[in-house]
Design a protein around this motif. Structure first.
Motif, PDB file in Angstrom:
ATOM      1  N   ASN A  58       0.827  -1.214   0.000  1.00 12.24           N
ATOM      2  CA  ASN A  58       0.000   0.000   0.000  1.00 12.24           C
ATOM      3  C   ASN A  58       0.857   1.259   0.000  1.00 12.24           C
ATOM      4  N   LEU A  63      -0.943   4.486  -1.620  1.00 10.47           N
ATOM      5  CA  LEU A  63      -2.295   4.402  -1.063  1.00 10.47           C
ATOM      6  C   LEU A  63      -2.329   4.773   0.404  1.00 10.47           C
ATOM      7  N   ASP A  64      -1.181   4.694   1.063  1.00 12.59           N
ATOM      8  CA  ASP A  64      -1.175   4.889   2.508  1.00 12.59           C
ATOM      9  C   ASP A  64       0.103   5.612   2.924  1.00 12.59           C
ATOM     10  N   GLN A  65      -0.084   6.720   3.584  1.00 15.57           N
ATOM     11  CA  GLN A  65       1.023   7.576   4.016  1.00 15.57           C
ATOM     12  C   GLN A  65       1.920   6.837   5.022  1.00 15.57           C
ATOM     13  N   ASN A  83      -3.224  15.393  -2.622  1.00 16.12           N
ATOM     14  CA  ASN A  83      -4.136  14.260  -2.796  1.00 16.12           C
ATOM     15  C   ASN A  83      -4.502  13.982  -4.256  1.00 16.12           C
ATOM     16  N   ASN A  84      -4.909  15.029  -4.991  1.00 14.10           N
ATOM     17  CA  ASN A  84      -5.281  14.803  -6.388  1.00 14.10           C
ATOM     18  C   ASN A  84      -4.081  14.384  -7.230  1.00 14.10           C
ATOM     19  N   ILE A  87      -3.406  10.743  -6.681  1.00 15.18           N
ATOM     20  CA  ILE A  87      -4.398   9.884  -7.346  1.00 15.18           C
ATOM     21  C   ILE A  87      -4.071   9.802  -8.839  1.00 15.18           C
ATOM     22  N   ARG A  90      -1.104   7.603  -9.335  1.00 16.45           N
ATOM     23  CA  ARG A  90      -1.470   6.183  -9.300  1.00 16.45           C
ATOM     24  C   ARG A  90      -2.087   5.769 -10.627  1.00 16.45           C
TER      25      ARG A  90
END
Ligand SMILES: Nc1ncnc2c1ncn2[C@@H]1O[C@H](COP(=O)(O)OP(=O)(O)O)[C@@H](O)[C@H]1O
Ligand SMILES: [Mg+2]
Lengths: 240, 406
Positions: A58, A63-65, A83-84, A87, A90
């Motif tokens: 992750n 997906l996970d800090q 955040n954007n 995403i 990814r």
């Protein structure tokens, strides 16, 4: 360190640590992990349940800090992104295959694969070409317009692999992709990933419990208590 | 991409057909009820306004500046040619009628009643209020004789009919006493029960004779092409004719305007409660949906769908459901409203008397206004957008790993 471009790491973690504060007692799920994955690798992440495989995948997947430490993908410190941005990162750089329920039930197999490409704003032409090629690769050309509930578990996971590849990512992360499959389907899925690794030089990192799956990996990283216990290259697979 | 989201939203709402149908039908039910309620309300009031405004007061009136507060004939005026020209030149004004409006005591051989005595130019008045069509017995006003018209309820109260004679007693211009004996040339039936109980029409020249006020009038009643232009024309004429008082129908009949507004408030409360109940239902389905699709939302976010887009899809789903619901509501209520618009329902018995006492014609008129349908759809849409804030807020904060760990 080898600085040749072919072998430059696509993933690099630095003192990567994740601490969970579940029920008062802090748990070090990943403890100071330094790891490099190079382009074209076919790596299995193994270790007992609770050893931190999912947590590591992750964090590598954005997906996970992490609690501390960094993840570099192509030398981009991904947790510096907002955040954007992460995403979108990814979407364009990482393919995901989860243990189950990967696909949107309301979309057909083809639409599921097309989905990420639509998000990437790829042209219809390009999308069609990739869909055609991928369904040929995963051997589900006749299931193009079928919804996931009409597919077997193994077929669903193959469509998930096709979707993971469709965005042309740098690498694919698969967390126990065969856990819910019978051994024949598991073998088929591994065949598919091996083939894509060989033919397309696609980088795969997958976690697994299954010894038969482990045997198919070229590199095997074993985690114990959130630390890398061993990291070996398998000769038998080297023959590929 | 909006096409992709629409496709997803559309298919998502049919994942649980039964739930969506229940939600849609509850919205449909609310819309049907609201449309019918508003249609009857608007219909009744339109009719009431029509009865009082179109068939009596006119949309706008011009009076002496003191007449509204003191309806004495002393507060009368002479309509000069400049003012006449202003009225003739205004395109919105279809026609106008000059009147004397006063009160008097009416006596028959048997009884005496207070009544409104209206002096009108027979032809002008007929043109703006179609008075001639209201005639049920006898003949219409004629400038050449001194016959008068009585409201049918008033005639009943006085136990008189056409060709009988009545006496009018009142106070004339500048304190003179006014009295006259007149034959009844006809009986009229006005739609407004209130007016029907207390009205007498006579030719304007006869009224001027009776009250001793030659050439003077109290009122000019205007007929407009559109009743809802009343306030506008009021403002225009007020500026053009500063010496006289220009009033629109809401000022002429503040009680009627107040009644409409009270009724509006009652409807808003009733429908507010109805929509609140339905909102709880919709909110429940939203909560269930969020819970059921948590893992899927996590996957979508992981593979590259932004939180804002997740929220957009869910908002679209809610909008689609409420659109379907309100569309069904409109499809269902439209033929009903249309039918009753063409065939108003006449109320009989005690209820009819209650309506008449309240000043309503005892008939359920249904208004066929596009506004009613559009407004209800907008209300439902607004509710669904407000209800979408909660899932949208949740999805904006969604964390892919936490979302998949359920
Ligand atoms: N959300 C969480 N909250 C608290 N502890 C967690 C959470 N996720 C994982 N852990 C703990 O972190 C450790 C590593 O878990 P995980 O990465 O899922 O291991 P694996 O995938 O190898 O089974 C375990 O001890 C687990 O209990
Ligand atoms: Mg795991």
């Amino acid at each position: 360190m080898n600085s040749k471009t072919i072998t430059r790491p696509v993933i690099r973690t630095k003192s990567l640590t994740k601490i969970y504060n579940g029920k008062g007692i802090p748990v070090k799920a990943i403890d100071n992990v330094d790891l490099e994955i190079k382009k074209g690798e076919f790596t299995a992440l193994v270790g007992p349940s609770g050893s931190g495989k999912t947590t590591l995948l992750n964090m590598i997947g954005g997906l996970d800090q992490p609690t501390s430490g960094q993840v570099f993908i192509d030398e981009q410190d991904i947790y510096k992104l907002n955040n954007n941005e992460i995403i979108d990162f990814r979407l364009n750089n990482i393919g995901f295959v989860f243990q189950h329920f990967n696909l949107l039930p309301v979309l057909t197999a083809k639409e599921n694969v097309e989905f990420v490409m639509l998000l990437q704003k790829k042209s219809k032409n390009e999308r069609n070409k990739i869909v055609e090629w991928l369904f040929e690769e995963v051997g589900l050309t006749e299931k193009l317009n079928v919804r996931p509930n009409k597919l077997s578990g193994g077929q669903q996971q193959r469509v998930a692999v096709a979707r993971a590849i469709a965005s042309r990512p740098q690498f694919v992360l698969a967390d126990e992709p065969t856990a819910n499959l019978d051994s024949q389907s598991a073998a088929d899925l591994l065949d598919l990933m091996t083939k894509l690794n060989k033919e397309e030089n696609m980088t795969f990192i997958f976690s697994t419990h299954d010894q038969r799956v482990i045997d198919r990996a070229r590199r095997i990283i074993t985690l114990v208590d959130g630390k890398i216990y061993s990291d070996i290259l398998q000769n038998t697979i080297k023959a590929y | 991409m909006i096409r992709l989201f629409l496709k997803l939203a559309w298919r998502n709402i049919w994942r649980n057909k039964r739930r969506t149908l229940i939600t849609c039908s509850s919205i449909m039910f609310a819309v049907v009820l609201a449309v019918l309620l508003y249609s009857v309300k608007d219909g009744m009031f339109e009719k009431m306004i029509e009865n009082s405004v179109s068939f009596f007061s006119g949309s706008v009136q011009i009076q002496d500046s003191l007449f509204f507060d003191d309806r004495s004939l002393d507060n009368s005026f002479i309509l000069d040619s400049t003012t006449k020209d202003i009225l003739v030149e205004n395109e919105e004004i279809v026609s106008f009628s000059t009147r004397i409006e006063s009160f008097g005591l009416i006596a028959s051989d048997y009884k005496t009643k207070g009544a409104m005595v209206i002096g009108v130019d027979p032809e002008q008045e007929n043109y703006i209020t179609s008075l001639k069509e209201r005639l049920i017995i006898g003949s219409y006003l004629n400038e050449k004789d001194n016959g008068v018209l009585l409201g049918s309820a008033l005639a009943e109260l006085l136990s008189v009919s056409a060709n009988d004679t009545i006496v009018i007693l009142g106070q004339g211009f500048q304190g003179a006493s006014a009295a006259g004996k007149y034959p009844i040339s006809g009986i009229i039936k006005l739609s407004s029960p209130e007016l029907n109980r207390q009205i007498i029409y006579m030719p304007l020249n006869l009224a001027q004779d009776l009250y001793g006020m030659y050439d003077r009038i109290t009122t000019v009643a205007l007929k407009l092409q559109h009743i809802n232009e009343s306030e506008n024309i009021d403002n225009i004429l007020t500026a053009q004719i500063p010496s006289l008082n220009v009033l629109n129908w809401k000022e002429i009949m503040p009680d009627l305007d107040q009644l409409i507004q009270n009724e509006d408030a009652e409807n808003v409360i009733f429908l507010g409660i109805l929509y609140l109940l339905i909102s709880f239902g919709i909110f429940g389905t939203i909560l269930m949906m969020l819970h059921e699709r948590k893992f899927e939302f996590g996957v979508l976010n992981a593979i590259g769908l932004r939180n804002s887009n997740l929220a957009a899809i869910v908002i679209l789903e809610n909008i689609l459901i409420s659109l379907i619901g309100s569309l069904l509501g409109i499809l269902l209520s439209f033929p009903v409203v249309l039918y009753f618009h063409i065939n108003p329902v006449r109320i009989t018995g005690d209820l009819a008397r209650v309506y008449e006492d309240l000043g309503f014609e005892p008939v359920y008129y249904f208004a066929l206004n596009a506004d009613i349908f559009i407004n209800q759809t907008l209300v439902v849409l607004l509710i669904s957008i407000i209800l979408s804030f909660y899932p949208a807020f949740n999805l904006f904060r969604l964390h892919p790993v936490k979302s998949m760990n359920t």
